[in-house]
Design a protein around this motif. Sequence first.
Motif, PDB file in Angstrom:
ATOM      1  N   SER A 136     -12.494   8.124  -2.727  1.00 54.45           N
ATOM      2  CA  SER A 136     -12.632   6.675  -2.522  1.00 54.45           C
ATOM      3  C   SER A 136     -11.319   5.915  -2.327  1.00 54.45           C
ATOM      4  O   SER A 136     -11.106   4.864  -2.940  1.00 54.45           O
ATOM      5  N   PRO A 137     -10.435   6.408  -1.458  1.00 52.78           N
ATOM      6  CA  PRO A 137      -9.287   5.580  -1.080  1.00 52.78           C
ATOM      7  C   PRO A 137      -9.779   4.477  -0.134  1.00 52.78           C
ATOM      8  O   PRO A 137     -10.943   4.469   0.270  1.00 52.78           O
ATOM      9  N   ASP A 138      -8.882   3.572   0.237  1.00 50.63           N
ATOM     10  CA  ASP A 138      -9.271   2.567   1.229  1.00 50.63           C
ATOM     11  C   ASP A 138      -9.435   3.200   2.597  1.00 50.63           C
ATOM     12  O   ASP A 138     -10.267   2.767   3.392  1.00 50.63           O
ATOM     13  N   VAL A 179      -4.229   8.288  -6.174  1.00 51.96           N
ATOM     14  CA  VAL A 179      -5.131   7.213  -5.725  1.00 51.96           C
ATOM     15  C   VAL A 179      -5.423   6.278  -6.907  1.00 51.96           C
ATOM     16  O   VAL A 179      -5.360   5.042  -6.779  1.00 51.96           O
ATOM     17  N   GLY A 180      -5.682   6.862  -8.065  1.00 48.68           N
ATOM     18  CA  GLY A 180      -5.961   6.041  -9.252  1.00 48.68           C
ATOM     19  C   GLY A 180      -4.759   5.200  -9.655  1.00 48.68           C
ATOM     20  O   GLY A 180      -4.887   4.011  -9.972  1.00 48.68           O
ATOM     21  N   GLU A 184      -3.021  -0.753  -1.699  1.00 52.46           N
ATOM     22  CA  GLU A 184      -3.981  -0.166  -0.774  1.00 52.46           C
ATOM     23  C   GLU A 184      -3.626   1.312  -0.604  1.00 52.46           C
ATOM     24  O   GLU A 184      -2.442   1.672  -0.721  1.00 52.46           O
ATOM     25  N   THR A 185      -4.612   2.138  -0.302  1.00 52.19           N
ATOM     26  CA  THR A 185      -4.355   3.579  -0.236  1.00 52.19           C
ATOM     27  C   THR A 185      -4.838   4.193   1.074  1.00 52.19           C
ATOM     28  O   THR A 185      -5.937   3.884   1.549  1.00 52.19           O
ATOM     29  N   GLU A 215      -4.327   2.353  -7.186  1.00 49.83           N
ATOM     30  CA  GLU A 215      -5.342   1.304  -7.355  1.00 49.83           C
ATOM     31  C   GLU A 215      -5.059   0.462  -8.592  1.00 49.83           C
ATOM     32  O   GLU A 215      -5.201  -0.766  -8.563  1.00 49.83           O
ATOM     33  N   ARG A 216      -4.616   1.099  -9.664  1.00 53.39           N
ATOM     34  CA  ARG A 216      -4.285   0.323 -10.881  1.00 53.39           C
ATOM     35  C   ARG A 216      -3.130  -0.633 -10.619  1.00 53.39           C
ATOM     36  O   ARG A 216      -3.050  -1.704 -11.222  1.00 53.39           O
ATOM     37  N   GLY A 227       0.822  -1.196   0.000  1.00 58.42           N
ATOM     38  CA  GLY A 227       0.000   0.000   0.000  1.00 58.42           C
ATOM     39  C   GLY A 227       0.857   1.247   0.000  1.00 58.42           C
ATOM     40  O   GLY A 227       2.095   1.171   0.033  1.00 58.42           O
TER      41      GLY A 227
END
Length: 214
Positions: A126-128, A99-100, A108-109, A103-104, A80
């Motif tokens: 919408s991060p974790d 964040v994008g 984890e963020t 995620e790609r 992460g």
Amino acid sequence: MFILVNLKAYPCDPIAVATAARDVAEASGARIGVAPQAADLARVAETGVETWAQHVSPNGHGSHTGSTLAEAVADNGAAGTLINHSENRLKLADIDGSVGAAERAGLETIVCANNPAQIGAAAALSPDAVAVEPPELIGGDVSVATADPGIVEDAVTAAEAVDPEVDVFCGAGVSTGDDVDAAGELGASGVLLASGVAKADDPAAVLEDLVSGL
Ligand SMILES: O=C(CO)COP(=O)(O)O
């Protein structure tokens, strides 16, 4: 509770801290992560500790000198990444991009923020998880949960109003098991900390105390 130890650019031995964190996590069953300098990610990951980056860039592959690519961070063993730490602040568009990118790459963020209003904005991406860290308390001796419990509660409320799926962590001045317990009682599901472990003479003893109430 997730305990994430951010080593920042402190002059500690990242492998010694990572090894201690791995051992305490295994012995206690607690979830402990270590976020070293980007250059140390692979060596830290080789210890077996859950490894996090301190930052990833919003860009992908290409002509971007000086980037910390999310793909490279993941390839070097990170699970992460922190984004927008108070000591490495980004523009809103770049937080969104990072964040994008994370995620790609399957990372984890955790997006850091200074106050509840920023927590709400960060949760909208919408991060974790989001993490509230008042800058004036970072590096100090008094935990955010003691010095300013309202900011943790308000951060939990702000994130919940935007996206209940986003976990809320807190950080600044956390160094004991009592601090971790207090953060949990305020609604946080994790803590970020740095100096309490990175500057300790005996990081393993501090880590053992941090998980003692979990
Ligand atoms: O910035 C922090 C963790 O990301 C907190 O730092 P301290 O634990 O040194 O206050």
